[in-house]
Design a protein around this motif. Structure first.
Motif, mmCIF file in Angstrom:
data_model
loop_
_atom_site.group_PDB
_atom_site.id
_atom_site.type_symbol
_atom_site.label_atom_id
_atom_site.label_comp_id
_atom_site.label_asym_id
_atom_site.label_seq_id
_atom_site.Cartn_x
_atom_site.Cartn_y
_atom_site.Cartn_z
ATOM 1 N N ARG A 152 0.419 -1.603 -8.765
ATOM 2 C CA ARG A 152 1.933 -1.332 -9.800
ATOM 3 C C ARG A 152 2.198 0.294 -9.376
ATOM 4 N N THR A 153 1.674 0.717 -8.455
ATOM 5 C CA THR A 153 1.684 2.248 -7.849
ATOM 6 C C THR A 153 2.287 2.433 -7.112
ATOM 7 N N GLU A 154 3.577 3.106 -6.683
ATOM 8 C CA GLU A 154 3.710 2.668 -5.313
ATOM 9 C C GLU A 154 3.865 4.006 -4.360
ATOM 10 N N SER A 155 3.255 5.253 -4.967
ATOM 11 C CA SER A 155 2.390 6.148 -4.640
ATOM 12 C C SER A 155 1.321 5.733 -3.524
ATOM 13 N N ALA A 156 0.448 4.863 -4.414
ATOM 14 C CA ALA A 156 -1.078 4.603 -4.662
ATOM 15 C C ALA A 156 -0.918 4.169 -2.783
ATOM 16 N N LEU A 157 0.057 2.891 -3.329
ATOM 17 C CA LEU A 157 0.271 1.946 -2.009
ATOM 18 C C LEU A 157 0.331 2.462 -1.210
ATOM 19 N N ASN A 158 1.264 3.277 -1.124
ATOM 20 C CA ASN A 158 2.357 4.397 0.183
ATOM 21 C C ASN A 158 0.311 4.810 1.378
ATOM 22 N N GLN A 159 -0.130 5.262 0.150
ATOM 23 C CA GLN A 159 -1.337 6.123 0.904
ATOM 24 C C GLN A 159 -2.266 4.672 1.649
ATOM 25 N N THR A 160 -2.285 3.187 1.227
ATOM 26 C CA THR A 160 -2.855 2.804 1.762
ATOM 27 C C THR A 160 -2.417 2.161 2.639
ATOM 28 N N LYS A 161 -1.280 2.022 2.791
ATOM 29 C CA LYS A 161 -0.096 2.239 3.987
ATOM 30 C C LYS A 161 -0.418 2.352 5.179
ATOM 31 N N SER A 162 0.153 4.248 4.834
ATOM 32 C CA SER A 162 -0.752 4.979 5.738
ATOM 33 C C SER A 162 -2.379 4.906 7.169
ATOM 34 N N SER A 163 -3.065 4.919 5.795
ATOM 35 C CA SER A 163 -3.918 4.500 6.393
ATOM 36 C C SER A 163 -4.063 3.927 7.885
ATOM 37 N N ILE A 164 -3.260 2.532 7.437
ATOM 38 C CA ILE A 164 -3.368 0.989 8.298
ATOM 39 C C ILE A 164 -2.556 1.467 9.534
ATOM 40 N N GLU A 165 -1.518 1.584 8.892
ATOM 41 C CA GLU A 165 -1.311 2.767 10.408
ATOM 42 C C GLU A 165 -1.416 3.298 11.127
ATOM 43 N N ALA A 166 -2.628 4.619 10.238
ATOM 44 C CA ALA A 166 -3.561 5.461 11.013
ATOM 45 C C ALA A 166 -4.143 4.318 12.719
ATOM 46 N N LEU A 167 -3.855 3.922 12.334
ATOM 47 C CA LEU A 167 -5.375 2.528 12.898
ATOM 48 C C LEU A 167 -4.460 2.470 14.573
ATOM 49 N N GLY A 168 -3.666 1.936 13.836
ATOM 50 C CA GLY A 168 -2.332 2.143 15.521
ATOM 51 C C GLY A 168 -2.123 0.607 16.453
ATOM 52 N N LEU A 169 -2.539 -0.102 15.205
ATOM 53 C CA LEU A 169 -2.755 -2.137 15.245
ATOM 54 C C LEU A 169 -0.639 -2.268 15.342
ATOM 55 N N GLY A 170 -0.245 -1.822 14.756
ATOM 56 C CA GLY A 170 1.127 -2.605 14.548
ATOM 57 C C GLY A 170 1.082 -3.920 13.956
ATOM 58 N N THR A 171 0.081 -3.246 12.502
ATOM 59 C CA THR A 171 0.532 -3.969 11.920
ATOM 60 C C THR A 171 1.322 -3.879 11.087
ATOM 61 N N LYS A 172 2.183 -5.124 10.401
ATOM 62 C CA LYS A 172 3.699 -5.172 9.813
ATOM 63 C C LYS A 172 3.234 -5.054 7.988
ATOM 64 N N LEU A 173 3.414 -4.151 7.327
ATOM 65 C CA LEU A 173 3.284 -3.655 6.078
ATOM 66 C C LEU A 173 4.453 -4.145 5.400
ATOM 67 N N PHE A 174 4.311 -4.151 4.263
ATOM 68 C CA PHE A 174 4.788 -4.875 3.094
ATOM 69 C C PHE A 174 4.435 -3.614 1.593
ATOM 70 N N VAL A 175 5.200 -3.169 1.350
ATOM 71 C CA VAL A 175 4.772 -2.798 0.122
ATOM 72 C C VAL A 175 6.007 -2.848 -1.626
ATOM 73 N N TYR A 176 4.628 -3.644 -1.824
ATOM 74 C CA TYR A 176 5.318 -3.720 -3.244
ATOM 75 C C TYR A 176 5.243 -3.172 -4.681
ATOM 76 N N ALA A 177 5.058 -2.710 -5.656
ATOM 77 C CA ALA A 177 4.891 -2.393 -6.349
ATOM 78 C C ALA A 177 5.115 -2.485 -7.734
ATOM 79 N N VAL A 178 4.478 -3.257 -7.593
ATOM 80 C CA VAL A 178 4.538 -4.739 -9.159
ATOM 81 C C VAL A 178 3.245 -4.662 -9.585
ATOM 82 N N ASP A 179 3.719 -4.589 -11.324
ATOM 83 C CA ASP A 179 2.273 -5.391 -11.837
ATOM 84 C C ASP A 179 2.164 -6.528 -12.612
#
Length: 307
Positions: free
Chosen positions: A77-104
């Motif tokens: 539901r919360t975009e800011s929380a999703l962006n934190q998860t996105k940043s954590s995955i990006e920090a792994l440097g694996l090149g995973t494509k990430l798509f964020v959807y703030a939706v209930d």
């Protein structure tokens, strides 16, 4: 909430809740479920993780990324929380494509349908617009009170999210899932325990959701549905009962994530339509593979016989 709502080590419920079917009870991740193991690779696959803003869902997304998943849709539901998860995955440097959807997921179904359709179209091009994995981790725990003392709208909100929301999620996922796809439902061992004061909505709604996923698996026999108890996790949700749970064996959320990734692997294919705990040792579970394949009721939520 009374501290008796969660069993103490001297309570018979303690053994019921924490006794593993394997000799080993795991509370931290371990080598056999390391998502970087080649045999547990999800390289090139795509995944949707609902409830990915924090806790178990975020841990599942991280583990899937480590296993080589090419693209992940992160839903919460919360975009800011999703962006934190996105940043954590990006920090792994694996090149995973990430798509964020703030939706209930309990909101307008059309919004969720469109989000998953858009993800499938954008990330599933090499797979003809299909998605391989769904992790359904989104859920809530309403206030821990008796039915009589519950605020009615709050109590029913548990069903709106835990049942209607997951219903919406399954209906949105069905049109985009690839052949042989895997659905992992994060549920709770509490639903098959004896009475615990104050948990009526949490346990009743999760019982309903667990049966719903069981139906989904039967309605889509080409898919693998696995229902997973994630252990006793320290989280904002657990704060509602933490005072009564001190001294119990808490589970490291990384174990939940890595176990879920293992559950999506070919090694865990024998657990199709089963209910398992992350605290059970997977090497010992594999030793029981023949038992599982022979007994259709083993590791299921089913009334077997009469007392």
């Amino acid at each position: 909430m009374s501290v008796s709502a969660v069993p103490s080590r001297d309570d018979p419920l303690f053994e019921e809740m924490f006794r593993p079917v394997t000799k080993t009870y795991r509370s931290q991740t371990y080598a056999a479920i390391d998502p970087t193991l080649p045999k547990l690779s999800n390289r090139g696959k795509t995944a949707v993780v609902a409830g990915a803003g924090s806790g178990i869902g975020a841990a599942c997304a991280l583990s899937l990324a480590k296993s080589g998943v090419a693209a992940i849709a992160l839903l919460a539901r919360t975009e800011s929380a999703l962006n934190q998860t996105k940043s954590s995955i990006e920090a792994l440097g694996l090149g995973t494509k990430l798509f964020v959807y703030a939706v209930d997921i309990a909101g307008t179904a059309a919004v969720l349908n469109q989000a998953l359709a858009d993800f499938a179209a954008a990330a599933g091009k090499d797979k003809e617009g299909k998605v391989d994995i769904l992790v359904a981790s989104a859920g809530i725990m309403p206030d821990i009170v008796s039915i009589q003392d519950a605020e009615a709208d709050e109590w029913w909100r548990g069903f709106e999210v835990n049942v209607r929301g997951r219903f919406n999620l399954l209906r949105a996922f069905a049109p985009v899932v690839a052949d042989g796809g895997v659905v992992v439902h994060i549920t709770t061992a509490a639903l098959h325990m004896a009475y615990m004061p104050g948990f009526s909505c949490y346990r009743a709604s999760n019982s309903a959701a667990t049966k719903m996923f069981e139906y989904f698996g039967n309605e889509h026999p080409g898919l693998r549905v696995v229902q997973v108890h994630p252990g006793l996790i320290r989280s904002p949700m657990s704060l509602k009962f933490a005072a009564g749970a001190e001294g119990l064996p808490w589970t490291d959320v990384e174990l939940s994530g890595d176990f879920v990734n293992w559950a999506t692997s070919s090694e865990a294919a024998f657990l199709k339509d089963r209910f398992v705990h992350v605290n059970w040792d997977v090497e010992e579970l594999l030793q029981r593979k023949a038992d599982v394949e022979k007994d259709p009721f083993l590791f299921t939520v089913t009334l077997k016989g009469w007392a």
